[in-house]
Write an enzyme that holds these catalytic residues in place. Structure first.
Site, mmCIF file in Angstrom:
data_model
loop_
_atom_site.group_PDB
_atom_site.id
_atom_site.type_symbol
_atom_site.label_atom_id
_atom_site.label_comp_id
_atom_site.label_asym_id
_atom_site.label_seq_id
_atom_site.Cartn_x
_atom_site.Cartn_y
_atom_site.Cartn_z
ATOM 1 N N HIS A 1 -4.633 -8.430 5.566
ATOM 2 C CA HIS A 1 -4.709 -7.039 5.099
ATOM 3 C C HIS A 1 -4.675 -7.063 3.578
ATOM 4 O O HIS A 1 -3.638 -7.339 2.976
ATOM 5 C CB HIS A 1 -3.544 -6.227 5.656
ATOM 6 C CG HIS A 1 -3.654 -4.763 5.417
ATOM 7 N ND1 HIS A 1 -4.592 -3.970 6.048
ATOM 8 C CD2 HIS A 1 -2.947 -3.937 4.617
ATOM 9 C CE1 HIS A 1 -4.456 -2.721 5.661
ATOM 10 N NE2 HIS A 1 -3.464 -2.670 4.785
ATOM 11 N N ASP B 1 1.004 4.057 1.486
ATOM 12 C CA ASP B 1 1.489 4.685 2.712
ATOM 13 C C ASP B 1 2.612 3.895 3.360
ATOM 14 O O ASP B 1 3.251 4.386 4.293
ATOM 15 C CB ASP B 1 0.340 4.905 3.704
ATOM 16 C CG ASP B 1 -0.401 3.630 4.070
ATOM 17 O OD1 ASP B 1 -0.496 2.728 3.223
ATOM 18 O OD2 ASP B 1 -0.898 3.536 5.210
ATOM 19 N N HIS B 2 2.889 2.702 2.867
ATOM 20 C CA HIS B 2 3.977 1.897 3.420
ATOM 21 C C HIS B 2 5.155 1.742 2.462
ATOM 22 O O HIS B 2 6.275 1.517 2.919
ATOM 23 C CB HIS B 2 3.464 0.518 3.830
ATOM 24 C CG HIS B 2 2.678 0.544 5.099
ATOM 25 N ND1 HIS B 2 3.180 0.102 6.302
ATOM 26 C CD2 HIS B 2 1.428 0.999 5.355
ATOM 27 C CE1 HIS B 2 2.267 0.272 7.252
ATOM 28 N NE2 HIS B 2 1.194 0.809 6.698
ATOM 29 N N HIS C 1 0.850 -1.183 0.000
ATOM 30 C CA HIS C 1 0.000 0.000 0.000
ATOM 31 C C HIS C 1 0.890 1.238 0.000
ATOM 32 O O HIS C 1 1.967 1.236 0.605
ATOM 33 C CB HIS C 1 -0.920 0.011 1.221
ATOM 34 C CG HIS C 1 -2.180 -0.760 1.031
ATOM 35 N ND1 HIS C 1 -2.890 -1.322 2.067
ATOM 36 C CD2 HIS C 1 -2.888 -1.050 -0.106
ATOM 37 C CE1 HIS C 1 -3.971 -1.937 1.599
ATOM 38 N NE2 HIS C 1 -3.980 -1.795 0.286
#
Length: 216
Positions: A121, A42-43, A40
């Protein structure tokens, strides 16, 4: 994680990571490897910026190792081409080494050993939680996940367990609530826990947290 020759090994590279590194006085060229738990933005979305900074501004000459879940190499290539067309195949004066670590897999980089376990996730590829061993110490990182007993195994008796706490006690699909961590803390047995990835509900209850909270 501190590796050989005091080399920093981050376990996250979000879009603002390069800015934060410089604010904290961390030289990008001192980073030997970056570990990504899941795909993702944001990671891992800061990697294109980190790589281009290494190429054009930090003037990197030493190899850079990037480690992520299955599908990492293709997704990184796509992200670089989306943000900076042509950058994925551009010649660099440093070697970029990309490894993919499968769920259940273990890899060793210099004096750091990392073990990966799949968590819950959804991100179009397996999402991982990671456990690092170095110099007789263990650091674990939950990554993003709703509660799963895999987090017990990855954090068991760790010297430091960095754990997502998106919400306080409200269950949210794909993410961890602090109440679930508290309910399983004794089973995990980590010596130190630091909370990260706090959402609005958790931020509103920060004063009630029994553990340290990471600060950007």
């Amino acid at each position: 994680v501190t590796g050989v020759q005091t080399c920093a090994l981050p376990i996250y590279c979000g879009a603002s990571s390069l800015i934060a590194m410089r604010q904290q006085g961390v030289a990008p060229n001192d980073i030997g490897a970056i570990f990504i738990t899941h795909l993702h933005g944001d990671h891992f979305g800061g990697l294109p910026f980190f790589i281009l900074d290494a190429q054009f501004y930090s003037r990197r000459r030493t190899p850079l190792t990037l480690v992520g879940p299955p599908g990492f190499a293709a997704r990184l290539h796509q992200a670089m081409e989306l943000f900076f067309p042509g950058s994925a195949e551009a010649a660099r004066k440093f070697e970029t080494i990309v490894h993919e670590i499968a769920p259940g897999g273990t890899m060793t980089f210099d004096d750091v050993t990392v073990h990966a376990v799949e968590v819950r996730h959804a991100c179009g590829a397996p999402a991982l939680t990671l456990r690092f061993a170095c110099d007789g110490k263990v650091i674990a990182y939950s990554g993003d996940s709703e509660w799963t007993d895999a987090l017990i195994d990855i954090g068991r008796d760790a010297d430091l367990f960095i754990v997502e706490a998106l919400s306080f006690d409200k269950r949210i699909s794909q993410h961890l609530d602090y109440a679930a961590l508290l309910a399983n803390e004794a089973r995990i047995g980590a010596r130190r826990i630091i909370l990260t990835h706090l959402g609005p509900e958790m931020l509103a209850h920060m004063q009630e947290a029994r553990h340290e909270i990471a600060s950007d």
